[in-house]
Design a protein around this motif. Structure first.
Motif, PDB file in Angstrom:
ATOM      1  N   GLU A 189      -9.184  -9.977  -3.060  1.00  0.00           N
ATOM      2  CA  GLU A 189     -10.586 -10.131  -3.463  1.00  0.00           C
ATOM      3  C   GLU A 189     -11.493  -9.063  -2.863  1.00  0.00           C
ATOM      4  O   GLU A 189     -12.502  -8.706  -3.454  1.00  0.00           O
ATOM      5  CB  GLU A 189     -11.108 -11.515  -3.070  1.00  0.00           C
ATOM      6  N   ASN A 190     -11.137  -8.571  -1.692  1.00  0.00           N
ATOM      7  CA  ASN A 190     -11.965  -7.575  -1.015  1.00  0.00           C
ATOM      8  C   ASN A 190     -11.441  -6.155  -1.185  1.00  0.00           C
ATOM      9  O   ASN A 190     -11.804  -5.252  -0.427  1.00  0.00           O
ATOM     10  CB  ASN A 190     -12.097  -7.941   0.471  1.00  0.00           C
ATOM     11  N   ASN A 191     -10.571  -5.969  -2.196  1.00  0.00           N
ATOM     12  CA  ASN A 191     -10.036  -4.644  -2.546  1.00  0.00           C
ATOM     13  C   ASN A 191      -9.315  -3.950  -1.403  1.00  0.00           C
ATOM     14  O   ASN A 191      -9.309  -2.723  -1.325  1.00  0.00           O
ATOM     15  CB  ASN A 191     -11.139  -3.746  -3.117  1.00  0.00           C
ATOM     16  N   ARG A 192      -8.708  -4.730  -0.531  1.00  0.00           N
ATOM     17  CA  ARG A 192      -7.896  -4.143   0.538  1.00  0.00           C
ATOM     18  C   ARG A 192      -6.418  -4.129   0.149  1.00  0.00           C
ATOM     19  O   ARG A 192      -5.601  -3.528   0.822  1.00  0.00           O
ATOM     20  CB  ARG A 192      -8.073  -4.926   1.843  1.00  0.00           C
ATOM     21  N   ARG A 193      -6.097  -4.811  -0.946  1.00  0.00           N
ATOM     22  CA  ARG A 193      -4.715  -4.871  -1.418  1.00  0.00           C
ATOM     23  C   ARG A 193      -4.726  -5.029  -2.933  1.00  0.00           C
ATOM     24  O   ARG A 193      -5.542  -5.755  -3.475  1.00  0.00           O
ATOM     25  CB  ARG A 193      -4.007  -6.072  -0.780  1.00  0.00           C
ATOM     26  N   GLN A 194      -3.799  -4.327  -3.592  1.00  0.00           N
ATOM     27  CA  GLN A 194      -3.636  -4.466  -5.036  1.00  0.00           C
ATOM     28  C   GLN A 194      -2.521  -5.490  -5.286  1.00  0.00           C
ATOM     29  O   GLN A 194      -1.435  -5.355  -4.730  1.00  0.00           O
ATOM     30  CB  GLN A 194      -3.230  -3.129  -5.668  1.00  0.00           C
ATOM     31  N   PRO A 195      -2.774  -6.498  -6.119  1.00  0.00           N
ATOM     32  CA  PRO A 195      -1.700  -7.458  -6.398  1.00  0.00           C
ATOM     33  C   PRO A 195      -0.653  -6.840  -7.313  1.00  0.00           C
ATOM     34  O   PRO A 195      -0.964  -5.990  -8.148  1.00  0.00           O
ATOM     35  CB  PRO A 195      -2.429  -8.603  -7.110  1.00  0.00           C
ATOM     36  N   SER A 196       0.584  -7.252  -7.139  1.00  0.00           N
ATOM     37  CA  SER A 196       1.626  -6.853  -8.093  1.00  0.00           C
ATOM     38  C   SER A 196       1.333  -7.568  -9.416  1.00  0.00           C
ATOM     39  O   SER A 196       0.547  -8.521  -9.463  1.00  0.00           O
ATOM     40  CB  SER A 196       3.007  -7.266  -7.566  1.00  0.00           C
TER      41      SER A 196
END
Length: 113
Positions: free
Chosen positions: A30-37
């Protein structure tokens, strides 16, 4: 993704539990620290009552529900105004030529005239 989660009135922990993720992963996404697969994104959207779709011009192809999804009727939680579930048109016993016919009919119906 936050808007999708909030549209269903879920906390990050509820979404994480329903999607099989950790709350820290939901927060990072949600905070753009990780991209979901693609797999995680599909699980998140399904847990919120949506379906992932690929769109190419007028064509749409919907991702299948995650395997083993919805072991009970409470996931995702139903909201007032949600349409009732319909009997599936295609089942595991449906022959491949019938599956193709149904998919082509859906694509044809979704093509702007």
């Amino acid at each position: 993704m936050r808007e999708v989660r909030q549209s269903r009135g879920m906390s990050q922990q509820e979404l994480a539990d329903n999607a099989g993720l950790t709350q820290s992963n939901v927060s990072a996404i949600e905070n753009n620290r990780r991209q979901p697969s693609a797999r995680s994104l599909n699980r998140i959207l399904v847990a919120c009552g949506y379906q992932l779709a690929a769109v190419a011009g007028p064509r749409q192809i919907f991702a299948p529900l995650p395997p083993g999804w919805f072991p009970d009727d409470d996931l995702p939680p139903r909201l007032p105004g949600d349409p009732p579930d319909e009997e599936p048109t295609i089942t595991p016993a449906t022959p491949m030529h019938e599956r193709v016919r149904h998919i082509n009919a859906v694509l044809e119906a979704s093509t702007p005239r």
